[in-house]
Scaffold this active site. Structure first.
Site, mmCIF file in Angstrom:
data_model
loop_
_atom_site.group_PDB
_atom_site.id
_atom_site.type_symbol
_atom_site.label_atom_id
_atom_site.label_comp_id
_atom_site.label_asym_id
_atom_site.label_seq_id
_atom_site.Cartn_x
_atom_site.Cartn_y
_atom_site.Cartn_z
ATOM 1 N N ALA A 95 0.826 -1.206 0.000
ATOM 2 C CA ALA A 95 0.000 0.000 0.000
ATOM 3 C C ALA A 95 0.865 1.263 0.000
ATOM 4 C CB ALA A 95 -0.926 -0.012 1.206
ATOM 5 N N HIS A 96 0.197 2.389 -0.072
ATOM 6 C CA HIS A 96 0.921 3.670 -0.171
ATOM 7 C C HIS A 96 1.777 3.945 1.058
ATOM 8 C CE1 HIS A 96 -3.050 5.948 1.140
ATOM 9 N NE2 HIS A 96 -2.809 4.912 1.898
#
Lengths: 343, 343, 343
Positions: B243-244
């Site tokens: 994920a980011h």
């Protein structure tokens, strides 16, 4: 879906396809297939699961496929068969969407002169086929697919758009491969060395049998030394991970998001639920059924139903139970002591 | 895989590559690599895991890589090294499939005039490269890949077919990116508002170091404000979700189907098992090993092996235990009361 | 990301966009957005989570978005709003990467003459659009996308590169579909028969509402008979699996790697954590929140937070507790006996 041209069959025609008995008017015209609840006049529906019998009396279907012990309850024509779900499966294809199939090799496709593409095969727009690949009769290679060097695809197999098949893979006949699938990427073979991980060349291939279906975005890695093998009749749902040198036995069905680690051998006729995880180097017997999200870290030697995990609870209650789980060994020892004191 | 042209080495040549000692005939000709069980005359094999020593005496291999303490048991030539598995990793590349590599930019590829593609790089059929992208020396961009605006790919990196790399991503040198990988898609940044979710623009990029391998269909999101970072030597298997703003430390290896939520920082040299889930905003120390399908909801501060979950059981037994798990807090309180009553 | 041309706003301009109050100099020039820790002169930052208040006093940001009760602690200009996180979401778009958008239909795209593409729509390089597809105003179909027969895409929707959408799918307005997504592949419908599994034709479609975002490599299968439905405002992260005939209610957000099995109906406003697994044929009420990796095998009738599983532990401790879990039913019976003996 309203653009599909209408299909039309008489009830007698449909009955003949499934060796069923018509109770009612065999000349009834059927133009669609639907659930009991959503069916309209002209539709055929089916009753396979007893839980849905409550919808039978109000259905607007023109025909219902059912077994002999429900025939009295049908408010319309009936098509009586031994296995209504199987008959539904067969007849569903009569009403499937008819795609306008492309013909031949699209001018935008890039086919190596040393690839062999059967004259009856379709290679859709922007597909790429490498040297030495062999594309069998009636195969459809969808738009944007990549077929690597020396890969072979058996007759009547269909690849939907944007499938990637690496070099040296063999796919059998009558298979269906959905979009985003990757077959033959390198297995996760790495050896620790003094300065980090060292890649192990993945020299094996992937061999997929006949009548196999592979769901969207599923990945099947090539073998490290020997092949990864998917036997005939295997059905794989979406987003499944099959690691290098796994063997999946004939007619096994695996639901979405399951993962099987390297060199594990799954038996024939197994049903693996969604999200299951199987560790590497295991052997799973034939006819094993794993319920959803089961973690398997040991071989399973006997057919049967297996599970792991815990079930959903309100979060506050769950938090307390999770704390107790961490103390479970200690709790068991305390019970043992109590028994001794009492004994 | 039978189409690969044969490779050929003498045992002495192979020994030199791994700094090993030949016990037997250094002029033996080796043309393949295989497991002990499947090896044929002309093959080199290896013994790394003691569990496989039972296969040594019957192997048909012409040479076996092994350590000095097994050399007496070899029924054939031996190649003695300190670390047989690492030597196998090194020598496996001598027998890898030799793909017919395309040359230059294929005429069907679409390369923006403002992209910079090194003269030694390959851009395969139907790949698309956007404005401002920089493709380094000896890079191979596979068929159907998309390389977004201003993305940079370092020398000797290979992207297999149908990889999607968004704009503003940096990929280092000697990386391998498998088919279906998506790098730089938007992180899952949404803020609740009065009428539903509001998208947060994902302004950060993705920075991937050198010698990173990314498995098929893995996804690495761009950062919300800062970058998502994959450090040098990281090895990611298939279908992993990063994920980011995650940071994955140097030489960490992650098995298939694991997911790491936003802003979590994984240390160096970690080994994360298949299907693990790490919550967001955690810090995982260096050299942490998580076994398969572990759920991590708190930071881990010390190196070591960690696990969660429960193990597979026959379904009927499991059902009873799951019911008891729901009552675990109550059970613990009852034991406490018994202790009090007894004490 | 250094190539993006600089954006520039005054603080007053930004304040007007979020209906906020400027405390300080409204003429301050803002050229970027950043976290409190990483912000430089010229940046706007935000304080939404109290845990980050400790970074406020040392931030180098020129402005901080915050609520009125933190305004005294700002060491710089402040932009005071009721909901700082929402204001950050809004203003983030001012500083987003400006892609050089392609125009019209790229010459390498393959668009069937019977497809309808709005004059304002973009069809990027090597995309393929089939007969009867309808591409609305301002839609962007990314490079290498495949849009099947009779599929409709509503205005202002963007598909990034290499998305595959099968035939007969409907996607609404203002949607964002990330790379590698597959929409409309066949659901996993198979019926057991005497010689193995029989495929059930998947005749339903997929209907996706407006303002839906679908993360990279997520898969949404077409329905068996009726449609699979994703309602307005739903936000799906990466690598999610939505099976046939699932309905996901308005404004529900689902984190990465979750999977929802066939015919399950998820309510409105739900938040489903990463890696959750929902069995088929369930009904989940509105406003249910599932924490990460929760397994749901029964319907949930009330709003609230739900969980399952156990938490991470050191492996040696975990092994002992897992053994005890297998004996849990027996342990509970032993406690019951002790209670009886104790009278």
């Amino acid at each position: 879906m309203s653009e599909t041209p209408e299909k039309q069959f008489t009830l007698s025609q449909l009955a003949a396809m499934v060796d069923g008995e018509v109770v009612g008017d065999g000349n009834t015209i059927i133009t669609g297939i639907s659930t009991l609840q959503a069916a309209q006049k002209g539709d055929i529906s089916f009753l396979a699961n007893p839980a849905y019998e409550k919808y039978l009396k109000d259905t607007l279907a023109s025909v219902v496929i059912l077994s002999s012990n429900s025939v009295d309850k049908a408010p319309c024509n009936a098509l009586v068969v031994n296995n209504p779900y199987l008959a539904y499966a067969t007849l569903s294809h009569c009403f499937a969407y008819s795609l306008t199939e492309p013909q031949g090799v699209h001018q935008s496709a890039v086919v190596d002169p040393l690839a062999i593409v059967d004259a009856s095969a379709v290679v859709a727009a922007n597909a790429v086929i490498e040297k030495g690949a062999v594309i069998g009769a009636n195969v459809i290679v969808g738009a944007g697919c990549f077929i690597g060097e020396n890969t072979e695809i058996g007759e009547d197999t269909r690849l939907y758009a944007n499938v990637s098949v690496y070099h040296g893979v063999s796919i059998g006949k009558q298979c269906i491969i959905h979009s985003g699938v990757v077959i033959g990427a390198d297995g996760f073979g790495i050896a620790p060395g003094p300065t980090g991980w060292n890649k192990i060349a993945q020299i094996g291939g992937v061999v997929i049998g006949d009548n196999v279906e592979v769901g969207a975005n599923t990945t099947i890695d090539r073998g490290a030394l020997d092949n990864t093998i998917i036997e005939n009749g295997v059905k794989l749902d979406n987003q499944i991970q099959i690691a290098h040198n796994v063997i999946v036995g004939e007619n096994t069905a695996i639901a979405a998001c399951a993962g099987i680690a390297g060199s594990t051998r799954v038996g024939k006729g197994c049903v693996i639920g969604g999200g299951c995880g199987l560790a590497g180097h295991l052997t799973i017997a034939d006819n094993v059924h794993l319920t959803g999200m089961t973690l398997v870290t040991k071989s399973i030697k006997k057919a049967g139903v297996y599970s792991s995990g815990t079930a959903v609870e309100p979060n506050d209650k769950w938090r307390r139970n999770v704390v107790r789980f961490r103390q479970l060994d200690e709790l068991a020892n305390r019970v043992k002591k109590l028994e001794k004191d009492n004994g």
